[in-house]
Design a protein around this motif. Structure first.
Motif: not given
Length: 431
Positions: A240-260
């Motif tokens: 569960r902790a790994g899935r949450e960390a992976e979700r946060i990593r994906w959200l951060r990556s999308l926010h900092d690249t594609v969304l911007q």
């Protein structure tokens, strides 16, 4: 799920309270079958119980169960090493003079065998009890045989009976509760044989000996259940902790690249009317870069611990901004062990090769393939552009930025080109 129907363990694990009975039932069934036994579900067991909360399966679960088996094996062996000298010491205290002398060679042999087994098991990180089940049965037979034989020497006491409890523990671990109970039942004919040699055979003594072995079975079984519950909760927490960390990593990556980038593209600019062609070219270049980044993220959703692969992916992103689409194919683990100078030389050579494709090949596509062959890392940059005549004097970029750079670190670079059919650059360094 409501607050009343859940049990929270730490902040990352939530166990449905309604599923706890099924979880415990499955754990008890697993312990009854033995920690070395493969997952199974009897026909009478509800499928929800067997599937929902059985102790963690898969490769990770198997490794953790083998670690539990190792601890169980070491504990039983250490117990027997400690109990043998105590048994002989009690005989000496009671004034037995002949019995210790007769039993000493047997005791020394048993001690040596158990110490050797402890040394063998200690050197292993895990132990699969399923592979030593036959040896466990042989050990039980030897323990019963020596216990009966010792009663012929010391008929009034069961000197090796505590040692026998360690063998019963191993049988319970390898064959589960049923195996442990059967091992205890074998004590009945053993005690009858001991009585024939003159050992005490009254009801109290009989029950006491059986109770000693039964206690070993119960303690082992309870330990298996507790270990299974601990493994399940620990793995649930990690997953569960790994899935949450992976979700946060994906959200951060999308926010900092594609969304911007999308927000930047959506902004109105005066150049939209005055220089629409330049604006369109800029939008296309931005889209190519973001597409390359997304492709890299999709190809490596769990992250990448290979610096060479990361460097090649960054080059692909960089060249995408210059209008070159790079197809990247890196074999699993290729280049993950090479040192920094080799990696820097390869990345520099690839950068120059791809730059030449973007400037001279006349096409918008290239392929980069990395693999390991015969203890060497081989990276190939291929395009199907206009090509050139390699018989002439190569340019500075090929001569210095590719060939000389690889030669300086003990590698080798070859450049092949065919007019009208493209170019292939092969870089090779020790892996």
């Amino acid at each position: 799920m409501t607050a009343d129907s859940a049990v929270t363990v730490d902040s990352a694990v939530t166990v449905d309270r309604a599923a706890v009975p099924g979880m415990m039932f499955a754990l008890l069934t697993r312990a009854a079958a033995g920690i070395a036994a493969p997952p199974w579900r009897p026909m009478w067991m509800p499928a929800a119980f067997a599937q929902g909360l059985v102790p963690v399966g898969g490769t990770a679960g198997a490794v953790l169960r083998r670690q539990t088996s190792r601890c169980l094996l070491l504990g039983a062996l250490a117990y027997r090493v400690c109990v043998l000298p105590v048994a002989l010491g009690l005989l000496v205290v009671r004034g037995e003079s002949v019995a210790p002398a007769v039993l000493l060679p047997v005791t020394a042999l048993l001690l040596a065998a158990n110490v050797a087994a402890i040394g063998t098991v200690s050197r292993r990180s895990t132990v699969d009890l399923e592979r030593v089940r036959l040896a466990v049965l042989v050990d039980l037979a030897v323990a019963y045989g020596l216990t009966v034989a010792a009663s012929a020497v010391v008929p009034h006491t069961a000197v090796l009976w505590p040692y026998l409890a360690g063998a019963v523990v191993l049988v319970t671990g390898a064959y589960g509760l049923v195996g442990g109970v059967l091992a205890v039942l074998l004590s009945a004919p053993a005690q009858l044989a001991m009585a024939a040699f003159g050992a005490a055979a009254d009801t109290g003594t009989f029950v006491g000996r059986v109770g000693w072995l039964g206690l070993a079975v119960v303690v082992t079984w309870a330990a298996l259940v507790v270990c299974g519950l601990g493994l399940h909760l620990a793995m649930s927490y990690g997953i569960r902790a790994g899935r949450e960390a992976e979700r946060i990593r994906w959200l951060r990556s999308l926010h900092d690249t594609v969304l911007q980038s999308l927000e930047a593209i959506a902004l109105h600019s005066a150049a939209d009317e005055t220089a629409p062609a330049a604006q369109l070219a800029e939008v296309r270049a931005t889209a190519r870069v973001q597409a390359a980044r997304l492709r890299r993220t999709l190809d490596e959703p769990g992250g990448n611990d290979n610096p060479l692969a990361s460097g090649l992916a960054e080059l692909a992103e960089e060249l995408a901004g210059r209008g070159l689409r790079v197809e990247l194919a890196v074999a699993a683990g290729a280049g993950s062990r090479i040192s920094g100078p080799y990696r820097d030389a390869v990345l520099g050579g690839v950068r120059e090769a791809l730059g030449n494709v973007a400037k001279h090949a006349g096409i918008g596509d290239a392929v980069v393939r990395a693999d390991e062959e015969s203890s060497a890392l081989v990276v190939v940059v291929r395009d199907h552009g206009c090509g050139f005549d390699v018989a002439g004097r190569p340019g500075f970029g090929i001569r210095e930025s590719i060939v000389a750079r690889l030669r300086e670190v003990g590698g080798r670079a070859t450049v092949e080109s065919w007019p009208g059919r493209g170019t292939r650059v092969t870089l090779r360094v020790p892996a």
